[in-house]
Design a protein around this motif. Structure first.
Motif, short mmCIF file in Angstrom:
data_model
loop_
_atom_site.label_atom_id
_atom_site.label_comp_id
_atom_site.label_asym_id
_atom_site.label_seq_id
_atom_site.Cartn_x
_atom_site.Cartn_y
_atom_site.Cartn_z
N ARG A 86 53.28 25.38 34.28
CA ARG A 86 52.09 25.01 34.72
C ARG A 86 51.46 26.00 35.90
N THR A 87 52.35 26.54 36.81
CA THR A 87 52.25 27.14 37.98
C THR A 87 52.04 28.71 37.27
N MET A 88 53.00 29.02 36.51
CA MET A 88 52.93 30.35 35.96
C MET A 88 51.54 30.72 35.27
N MET A 89 51.36 29.60 34.41
CA MET A 89 49.98 29.68 33.42
C MET A 89 48.81 29.83 34.38
N LEU A 90 48.85 28.91 35.38
CA LEU A 90 47.56 28.91 36.26
C LEU A 90 47.61 30.28 37.14
N SER A 91 48.65 30.62 37.65
CA SER A 91 48.78 31.76 38.44
C SER A 91 48.42 33.20 37.65
N GLY A 92 48.79 32.96 36.31
CA GLY A 92 48.76 34.03 35.27
C GLY A 92 47.21 34.11 35.17
N VAL A 93 46.49 33.28 34.57
CA VAL A 93 45.07 33.11 34.44
C VAL A 93 44.32 33.62 35.50
N SER A 94 44.47 32.97 36.86
CA SER A 94 43.91 33.24 37.80
C SER A 94 43.91 34.93 38.12
N HIS A 95 45.30 35.28 37.94
CA HIS A 95 45.38 36.65 38.47
C HIS A 95 44.76 37.86 37.66
N ASP A 96 44.80 37.32 36.20
CA ASP A 96 44.26 38.00 35.20
C ASP A 96 42.79 38.18 35.42
N LEU A 97 41.98 37.06 35.88
CA LEU A 97 40.67 36.96 35.96
C LEU A 97 40.22 37.87 37.29
N ARG A 98 41.03 38.08 38.05
CA ARG A 98 40.58 38.80 39.33
C ARG A 98 40.09 40.37 38.77
N THR A 99 40.76 40.82 38.03
CA THR A 99 40.48 42.37 37.59
C THR A 99 38.96 42.37 36.85
N PRO A 100 38.80 41.56 36.06
CA PRO A 100 37.06 41.64 35.71
C PRO A 100 36.17 41.09 36.90
N LEU A 101 36.55 40.40 37.44
CA LEU A 101 35.82 40.03 38.61
C LEU A 101 35.55 41.14 39.57
N THR A 102 36.55 41.68 39.77
CA THR A 102 36.42 43.18 40.71
C THR A 102 35.29 44.18 39.95
N ARG A 103 35.70 44.26 38.71
CA ARG A 103 35.00 45.23 37.89
C ARG A 103 33.41 44.71 38.12
N LEU A 104 33.04 43.49 37.85
CA LEU A 104 31.79 42.89 37.89
C LEU A 104 31.06 43.34 39.37
N LYS A 105 31.91 42.85 40.29
CA LYS A 105 31.47 43.37 41.61
C LYS A 105 31.04 44.64 41.86
N LEU A 106 32.23 45.78 41.34
CA LEU A 106 31.54 47.16 41.43
C LEU A 106 30.36 47.46 40.54
N GLY A 107 30.32 46.98 39.43
CA GLY A 107 29.11 47.19 38.64
C GLY A 107 27.94 46.81 39.28
N LEU A 108 27.78 45.41 39.90
CA LEU A 108 26.79 44.73 40.76
C LEU A 108 26.43 45.68 41.72
N SER A 109 27.39 46.30 42.28
CA SER A 109 26.93 47.09 43.62
C SER A 109 26.30 48.27 43.23
N MET A 110 26.24 48.76 42.28
CA MET A 110 25.26 49.68 41.67
C MET A 110 23.91 49.45 41.39
N LEU A 111 23.52 48.19 41.18
CA LEU A 111 22.50 47.65 40.96
C LEU A 111 21.45 47.18 42.05
N ASP A 112 20.29 47.23 41.97
CA ASP A 112 19.42 46.96 42.99
C ASP A 112 19.86 45.56 43.62
#
Length: 439
Positions: free
Chosen positions: A235-261
């Motif tokens: 359970r710990t590995m699954m939640l940690s893996g899912v949460s860790h994998d979500l950080r990458t697209p979230l970071t990309r979304l933040k970078l993309g949003l920083s370029m918008l108005d």
């Protein structure tokens, strides 16, 4: 027929109940055998032996009828006194005792006295001396007569020998059986100790031992513990893996949003930040119950440090004086996270919070109270479930969270062998959250 009332008087422990099962039949057997021996054997033998002496005393009494003086009586009975192992002498009235000389615990002496008095009306008193001599006082026309008789002719020798032997052997066998039984119950005690420690989040060394059934139970416990540990790890590995994998697209979304108005990106950034908080909550939930090693520490000192950190962060939190004192085995990092979550909830939904630590001989209680709206009794069980959000009852204007705060606290409490209890604060009127852990 109900025997429920008997449970209050029965031993609580397995060893006490097993000892009772072992000792009670032996004690009852000894009591029944002793009573039967005294009533059926010892009493009958004593009456028979005393009956023989009664016939001899009657013969001496019959000689009184034909004698005119005391000397003549003694001369008549002298030829057979040696054979009867008796001595005869006349006494004055003052020398005759007023009461019998029989000990309180002299069972056979009492039977002999009663038999003599019942069979011979002339018997005035009977006295048993420490030198194994019995004195029988008779009333006659020539004056009081004292008959000296060897007590062995009236009562059996060493009448309590059988009883003493039975009791001694019973106690000896019970002691030996108790030692053997204790060795047999020791593996069960070790199994219970290992299971209790595992329930509190501690992994103690345990090796099955004892009888075959106990070994099977021990092996089953080891397999169960291994399965639970694997499930927690997965359970710990699954939640940690899912949460860790979500950080990458979230970071990309933040970078993309920083370029918008900025005006167009603001609502989208709030959604991304909400997702980030959700990911962080997942990570906390996955590692909250098992993080850190078990240490024996003072909960009051730990609570004081947590409250000081919260006060430096500007949170209106107060630490109350402790009730009692002591040291308890805890995971400090997990307990810190649990108290921080409760404090965060308290100051989020209320204006102030109070933290208190209380000790009892069997448990530790960590309490956090607030003056917020609280949680209705019918929704408190639901509030402890993961992702449960009780927005209608918890004042949406002060934040909603992601529904894992209380679930993390409950998981940490269970990992310590305790529980999380929700109630109404008697001091502040809001929610009262208690972490209760056995000592």
């Amino acid at each position: 027929m109900s025997f429920g009332w008997l449970k209050h008087y029965m031993p609580r422990g397995l060893y006490g109940r097993a000892a009772l099962i072992l000792v009670l039949p032996v004690a009852m057997l000894l009591a029944i055998m002793s009573f039967t021996f005294i009533q059926r054997h010892l009493e009958d033998v004593t009456q028979q032996m005393t009956g023989t002496v009664v016939r001899e005393v009657r013969m001496v009494r019959d000689q009184v009828a034909g004698a005119e003086t005391q000397q003549e009586l003694i001369a008549r009975v002298r030829p057979f006194l040696t054979s009867l192992n008796m001595k005869v002498r006349f006494l004055s009235s003052q020398e005759v005792p007023e009461a019998d000389g029989v000990g309180i615990f002299d069972f056979t002496g009492g039977i002999a006295r009663d038999t003599l008095k019942f069979s011979l009306a002339e018997v005035e008193a009977v006295e048993f001396l420490p030198d194994k001599t019995a004195l029988v006082y008779l009333d006659s026309d020539l004056g009081p007569i004292e008959l000296t008789i060897n007590r062995r002719r009236l009562t059996p020798t060493a009448p309590h020998q059988l009883i003493v032997t039975m009791v001694f052997c019973g106690i000896l066998m019970t002691a030996i059986a108790s030692l053997y039984m204790r060795n047999q119950l020791r593996p069960i005690t070790r199994l219970a100790r290992a299971a209790k420690a595992f329930g509190r989040g501690q992994n103690v060394a345990y090796h099955p031992g004892g009888a075959t059934e106990v070994r099977e139970a021990g092996n089953a416990f080891i397999d169960m513990r291994a399965r639970i540990e694997r499930q927690i790890e997965q359970r710990t590995m699954m939640l940690s893996g899912v949460s860790h994998d979500l950080r990458t697209p979230l970071t990309r979304l933040k970078l993309g949003l920083s370029m918008l108005d900025e005006r167009d990106a603001e609502p989208l950034l709030e959604d991304v930040n909400e997702m980030q908080r959700l990911v962080d909550s997942f990570l906390d939930f996955s590692r909250g119950a098992s993080e850190g090693e078990v240490e024996k520490l003072d909960p009051q000192s730990l609570a004081a440090r947590i409250v000081e950190d919260a006060q430096r962060a500007g949170k209106p939190v107060t630490l109350l004086p402790p009730e009692g004192e002591g040291r308890v085995k805890l995971r400090p990092d997990s307990i810190r996270r649990a108290l921080q979550n409760l404090i965060d909830n308290a100051v989020r939904y209320g204006d102030r919070a109070e933290v208190s630590v209380a000790f009892t001989p069997k448990s530790l209680r960590l309490r956090v109270e607030d003056d917020g709206p609280g949680i209705p009794p019918d929704q408190r069980g639901e509030a402890l479930k993961p992702f449960a959000r009780l927005d209608p009852s918890r004042n949406q204007n002060k934040g909603t969270g992601v529904g894992l705060g209380l679930a993390i606290v409950a998981d940490i409490a269970r990992a310590h062998g305790g529980t999380l209890r929700l109630g109404e604060s008697a001091r502040l009127g809001g929610l009262c959250a208690d972490i209760v852990i056995g000592r």
